[in-house]
Design an enzyme around this catalytic site. Sequence first.
Site: not given
Ligand code: GLN
Length: 189
Positions: A79, A168, A170
């Site tokens: 992410c 994610h 995890e």
């Molecule tokens: N929206 C977050 C970002 O732009 C990422 C979201 C996440 O890691 N769950 O950094």
Amino acid sequence: MKIGVFALQGAFIEHERAFAALGAETTEIRRKEHFTGGLDGIVLPGGESTVQGKLLREEGLLSPVKDAILNGLPVFGTCAGLILLARELSNDPNVYFGCMDVTVKRNAYGRQLGSFRADLNFAGERLPAVFIRAPYIERAGAGVEILAETGGKIVAARQNHMLATAFHPELTDDLRVHAYFLRLIRGEA
Ligand code: GLN
């Protein structure tokens, strides 16, 4: 096997638990002195990429970690970690490590779909995925292998020793993406 998990901000403890369940040792990286040799791979967890990027810069970690990745240190970004790895962001002028030849859209699912679950095929295996204010990959360069797509968008990819997911792994009990990263480190994936 020793994995360095960046622990500046975000969901890092869950990664430590997943690797522990797979029998791999982890160590937390918060400051420059924690980023030592002897790591077999590193994890860039989910969280807020702007905050993580700022902390990495302040801690003097941005350029040594970038150099290590460019020199072949295996890395797994989830992410926000995918955002940090991307060469380009389509809706944000920032570039952090910029090592992976992908263009990533931040917060790509908008407000209506802030977080959701999806079952998807990852490297040929069906698994559950949790997305939280997730990005997706809009463009993948020629050297990038697409590992998962959902809703017509690329949500997991690999470029040599770099693995990244928009979701994610995890945050589920499914350890197969972490196991894939350990195989990647061993040269078995
Ligand atoms: N929206 C977050 C970002 O732009 C990422 C979201 C996440 O890691 N769950 O950094």
